[in-house]
Write an enzyme that holds these catalytic residues in place. Structure first.
Site, mmCIF file in Angstrom:
data_model
loop_
_atom_site.group_PDB
_atom_site.id
_atom_site.type_symbol
_atom_site.label_atom_id
_atom_site.label_comp_id
_atom_site.label_asym_id
_atom_site.label_seq_id
_atom_site.Cartn_x
_atom_site.Cartn_y
_atom_site.Cartn_z
ATOM 1 N N ASP A 17 -104.309 47.769 107.223
ATOM 2 C CA ASP A 17 -105.029 47.932 105.997
ATOM 3 C C ASP A 17 -106.337 47.073 105.733
ATOM 4 O O ASP A 17 -106.408 46.464 104.761
ATOM 5 C CB ASP A 17 -104.150 47.477 104.618
ATOM 6 N N ASP A 55 -103.765 52.096 103.539
ATOM 7 C CA ASP A 55 -103.090 52.185 102.229
ATOM 8 C C ASP A 55 -103.692 53.499 101.337
ATOM 9 O O ASP A 55 -105.116 53.562 101.587
ATOM 10 C CB ASP A 55 -103.439 50.924 101.399
ATOM 11 N N HIS A 57 -103.407 56.226 98.330
ATOM 12 C CA HIS A 57 -102.807 56.118 96.976
ATOM 13 C C HIS A 57 -103.303 57.453 96.337
ATOM 14 O O HIS A 57 -104.575 57.681 96.182
ATOM 15 C CB HIS A 57 -102.669 55.095 96.178
ATOM 16 N N LYS A 115 -99.792 55.434 104.291
ATOM 17 C CA LYS A 115 -98.602 55.057 103.489
ATOM 18 C C LYS A 115 -99.142 54.761 102.051
ATOM 19 O O LYS A 115 -100.162 54.486 101.543
ATOM 20 C CB LYS A 115 -98.167 53.634 104.138
ATOM 21 N N CYS A 160 -98.560 43.442 102.667
ATOM 22 C CA CYS A 160 -98.192 44.584 103.915
ATOM 23 C C CYS A 160 -98.182 43.947 105.136
ATOM 24 O O CYS A 160 -97.362 44.556 105.881
ATOM 25 C CB CYS A 160 -99.270 45.572 103.724
#
Ligand code: VGL
Ligand code: ZN
Length: 212
Positions: A17, A55, A57, A115, A160
């Site tokens: 990340d 990451d 989203h 993810k 993370c």
């Protein structure tokens, strides 16, 4: 401290990340976000295999405080899978904040594993989402490729990186966290606790200078 000699076949570097939103100027920045980038780039030169996590989203992700009326970032809430910290909006799919930092050298990365793309469940670990059941598929990928030892760097040490390293060790990989290649959020002073937890599980915490 003894040095670790790398194996060209069975060792891989996992960079967690290192995205704009986690760096200074981003929406969920860690203080040392930019400091670790040269350390990671340096480390990359020593590894034959490099993997990235991202990451990733949707805009309405349930881990965002903005999705919970009355809630503020860093509050906690109850999700069907347990307690969840609420975050500022970050790493929204397709935005500049979700891109890897410009100075991170991603050219040799062999895999990018995304993810946190399901709106109702967060994923700190690169292996399992926050329900601790839904796999990302990374274990299968790594085992099929024959990697047996994983070195973790990135952001955030206490979120993370730690979740990924703990799952890595539990999945049977020898696991190393490269401490000067990681930066922490350390929201409630939880970094110390998480370091102890990693060491208790047999994870090695090493400086990048010890890795040859
Ligand atoms: C992370 C909080 C929320 C991380 C990701 O990469 O450590 N932290 N989403
Ligand atoms: Zn996130």
């Amino acid at each position: 401290m003894s040095n670790v000699v790398l194996n060209r076949v069975s060792d891989a570097l996992v960079i967690v990340d290192v995205q704009n939103d986690f760096c200074p100027g981003g929406t969920l920045p860690v203080d040392e976000g930019e400091v670790i980038i040269p350390v990671i780039n340096d480390l990359c030169a020593r590894f034959s295999h490099i993997l990235l996590t991202q990451d990733w989203h949707p805009r309405d992700h349930r881990s965002f405080a903005s999705q919970h009326p009355g809630a503020a970032p860093f509050d906690t809430t109850q999700m069907p899978y347990g307690q969840q910290t609420l975050w500022p909006d970050h790493c929204v799919q397709g935005t500049r904040g979700a891109e890897f930092h410009d100075r991170l050298d991603v050219s040799r990365a062999e895999l990018v594993i995304r993810k946190g793309f399901r709106s109702d469940i967060d994923s700190y670990s690169a292996f399992f989402e926050n329900d601790r059941k839904t796999p990302t598929g990374l274990t299968g990928y790594l085992k099929e490729r024959g990697f047996t030892r994983l070195f973790f760097t990135g952001i955030a040490t206490d979120v993370c990186v730690a979740y990924s390293a703990l799952d890595s060790q539990a999945q049977g990989f020898d696991t190393v966290v490269v401490e000067d290649g990681c930066a922490a959020i350390d929201a409630n002073g939880c970094l110390t606790q998480v370091r102890t937890q990693m060491e208790t599980q047999g994870i090695a915490l090493l400086p990048s200078a010890a890795i040859r």
